[in-house]
Design an enzyme around this catalytic site. Structure first.
Site, PDB file in Angstrom:
ATOM      1  N   ASP A 237      -6.560  20.438 -12.991  1.00  0.00           N
ATOM      2  CA  ASP A 237      -6.942  19.130 -13.519  1.00  0.00           C
ATOM      3  C   ASP A 237      -6.572  19.144 -14.997  1.00  0.00           C
ATOM      4  OD1 ASP A 237      -8.293  16.963 -14.649  1.00  0.00           O
ATOM      5  OD2 ASP A 237      -9.878  17.021 -13.146  1.00  0.00           O
TER       6      ASP A 237
ATOM      7  N   LYS B 247      -8.167   8.465 -18.846  1.00  0.00           N
ATOM      8  CA  LYS B 247      -8.422   9.100 -20.139  1.00  0.00           C
ATOM      9  C   LYS B 247      -7.174   9.015 -21.038  1.00  0.00           C
ATOM     10  CE  LYS B 247     -12.355   9.777 -18.252  1.00  0.00           C
ATOM     11  NZ  LYS B 247     -12.336  10.303 -16.952  1.00  0.00           N
TER      12      LYS B 247
ATOM     13  N   TYR C  22     -16.099  19.002 -14.001  1.00  0.00           N
ATOM     14  CA  TYR C  22     -16.604  17.630 -14.159  1.00  0.00           C
ATOM     15  C   TYR C  22     -17.627  17.314 -13.060  1.00  0.00           C
ATOM     16  CZ  TYR C  22     -16.744  12.571 -13.730  1.00  0.00           C
ATOM     17  OH  TYR C  22     -17.189  11.276 -13.598  1.00  0.00           O
TER      18      TYR C  22
ATOM     19  N   ARG D 215       0.856  -1.198   0.000  1.00  0.00           N
ATOM     20  CA  ARG D 215       0.000   0.000   0.000  1.00  0.00           C
ATOM     21  C   ARG D 215       0.890   1.246   0.000  1.00  0.00           C
ATOM     22  NH1 ARG D 215      -1.265   1.761   4.644  1.00  0.00           N
ATOM     23  NH2 ARG D 215      -2.076  -0.168   5.507  1.00  0.00           N
TER      24      ARG D 215
HETATM   25  O1  P1T Z   1     -13.387   8.677 -13.677  1.00  0.00           O
HETATM   26  P1  P1T Z   1     -12.174   9.014 -12.838  1.00  0.00           P
HETATM   27  O2  P1T Z   1     -10.946   8.320 -13.290  1.00  0.00           O
HETATM   28  O3  P1T Z   1     -12.425   8.861 -11.375  1.00  0.00           O
HETATM   29  O4  P1T Z   1     -11.853  10.576 -13.107  1.00  0.00           O
HETATM   30  C1  P1T Z   1     -12.693  11.604 -12.697  1.00  0.00           C
HETATM   31  C2  P1T Z   1     -12.480  12.819 -13.570  1.00  0.00           C
HETATM   32  C3  P1T Z   1     -11.691  13.861 -13.108  1.00  0.00           C
HETATM   33  N1  P1T Z   1     -11.452  14.967 -13.860  1.00  0.00           N
HETATM   34  C4  P1T Z   1     -11.973  15.095 -15.091  1.00  0.00           C
HETATM   35  C5  P1T Z   1     -11.699  16.319 -15.880  1.00  0.00           C
HETATM   36  C6  P1T Z   1     -12.765  14.078 -15.630  1.00  0.00           C
HETATM   37  O5  P1T Z   1     -13.247  14.221 -16.870  1.00  0.00           O
HETATM   38  C7  P1T Z   1     -13.034  12.901 -14.848  1.00  0.00           C
HETATM   39  C8  P1T Z   1     -13.875  11.796 -15.358  1.00  0.00           C
HETATM   40  N2  P1T Z   1     -14.679  12.123 -16.449  1.00  0.00           N
HETATM   41  C9  P1T Z   1     -15.548  11.265 -17.080  1.00  0.00           C
HETATM   42  C10 P1T Z   1     -15.750  10.020 -16.683  1.00  0.00           C
HETATM   43  C11 P1T Z   1     -16.243  11.820 -18.237  1.00  0.00           C
HETATM   44  O6  P1T Z   1     -16.824  11.064 -19.040  1.00  0.00           O
HETATM   45  O7  P1T Z   1     -16.221  13.050 -18.392  1.00  0.00           O
END
Ligand code: P1T
Length: 393
Positions: free
Chosen positions: A169, A194, A97, A45
């Protein structure tokens, strides 16, 4: 040296076997020679050799002091929010988001953290909102889903003049297009789900910190909360990053072509792509980013959720799904999907209209993608004509 060469050059060859691929250390613990005497790893961890390769790689790509890998983008965001205490404030970009909005509103406001949302594409709005209680200024640039671009350097100066940290972000741009630390950011977040991983096969998040002090704090929260990225998911993310500059180049090229097509479409009302001179933040995007990214959003002339639902259900190459940044193209209706947790009034005030559609443009041939959109628009027209005939009867 190019970023692509740098990524491939710095990935270590396994010293034990010569393996060119990073080994997956699927272990929970590490045997110690004597109590407290070990090779830098004691419990997985706290640290894992596969995860460490990813963490060092992303820290290097973003030009930060430390990198930290989490089990999702939201877990990464949550770790950064743990820097706050009751009474602290965040000044955040208004078009944020939906999942980040939900964490702010339903978790951190409950603990007495106040969040002020402003249109950060004008730095004056940040200056007007910031107070001595503001501890974090929180940007997405470009934003999700209306692709607003904020002047990171100008906002960094405002944040620092008020002893606040600037968090960016960087999910939509990725380090292939923008390195926020070099522009004045203190902390970078990615949904590595992403562009970083790039193939829609892993949920992952990373935090990159500018200073050793921030690295120590985030490392502490990563270990304390335990929302770490698994060895296999770390390996998948490392594999994805190996082609990041190559993929992002193709995403950007295709997205620009798709945006130029949409700009001429009679069915389209507003189009959001920072690479178009008509985009209101095109000038700052040109200065701040190497190219304009793979996401394009647009709204329909007939601004109803029904029209958008009909459209997003008719494409064949653009798959209807949440997420973005993968090699395959995706289409999404934010009001019903990614931003469903944002109240309608707030959604509308930030430009997320009922008919807004978001495209994550993949690396297929751009002409094939354009043809797919064209046939979906034609289906929309014939469905509307049929509805009109029925209404006349
Ligand atoms: O889904 P996750 O890996 O937990 O990430 C969250 C997140 C954080 N910041 C941005 C700018 C994001 O677009 C996202 C996740 N977004 C999507 C799942 C979406 O379809 O826009």
């Amino acid at each position: 040296m190019s970023q692509q060469t740098n990524i491939l050059r710095q990935l270590p060859i396994d010293p034990l076997t010569g393996s060119i691929s990073t080994p997956i250390y699927q272990t929970s613990t590490f045997v110690q020679e004597a109590p407290g005497v070990h090779k830098g790893f004691d419990y997985a961890r706290s640290n894992n050799p596969t995860r460490k390769v990813l963490e060092d790689l992303i820290a290097n790509l973003e030009g930060g002091d430390g990198g930290f890998a989490f089990s999702s983008g939201l877990a990464a965001i949550d770790a950064v929010l743990k820097l706050l205490k009751t009474g602290d404030e965040i000044v955040a970009v208004d078009d944020i988001y939906g999942g980040t909005f939900r964490t702010f509103t339903h978790v951190y406001e409950k603990f007495g953290v106040q969040i002020k949302y402003v249109d950060t594409s004008d730095p004056t709005n940040v200056l007007n909102a910031i107070t001595s209680n503001t501890k974090l200024v929180w940007l997405e640039s470009p934003t999700n889903p209306t692709l607003k671009v904020s002047d990171i350097e100008a906002i960094g100066k405002i944040a620092h003049q008020h002893d606040a940290l600037l968090v960016v972000d960087n999910t939509f741009a990725s380090p292939a297009l923008q390195q926020p630390i070099s522009l004045g950011a203190d902390i970078i977040i990615h949904s590595a789900t992403k562009y970083l991983s790039g193939h829609c096969d892993v949920i992952a998040g990373v935090v990159v910190t500018k200073t050793p002090k921030l690295s120590e704090a985030i490392k502490f929260f990563q270990n304390t909360s335990g929302a770490i990225l698994s060895p296999f998911d770390s390996w998948l993310t490392i594999r994805g990053i190996q082609t990041l500059p190559l993929r992002v180049k193709q995403h950007c090229k295709n997205a620009l072509k798709v945006a130029q097509f949409l700009e001429k479409c009679p069915w389209v009302d507003k189009i959001y792509y920072p690479g178009l001179p008509s985009h209101k933040n095109h000038e700052i995007a040109k200065v701040q980013q190497k190219a304009f990214g793979g996401v394009v959003s647009f709204s329909l002339k007939e601004d109803t959720p029904e029209q958008a639902v009909q459209f997003v259900s008719s494409t064949k190459l653009f798959n209807l799904a949440e997420s973005l940044g993968g090699v395959k193209s995706l289409i999404c209706h934010p009001a019903n999907m990614t931003h469903a947790s944002v109240p309608r009034e707030k959604r509308l005030s930030t430009g997320i209209q009922d008919s807004l559609i978001r495209l994550s443009v993949g690396i297929e041939d751009a002409d094939d993608l354009i043809q797919d959109l064209q046939q979906a628009f034609e289906q929309l027209t014939s469905a509307n004509k049929q509805a009109q005939i029925f209404a006349e009867f």
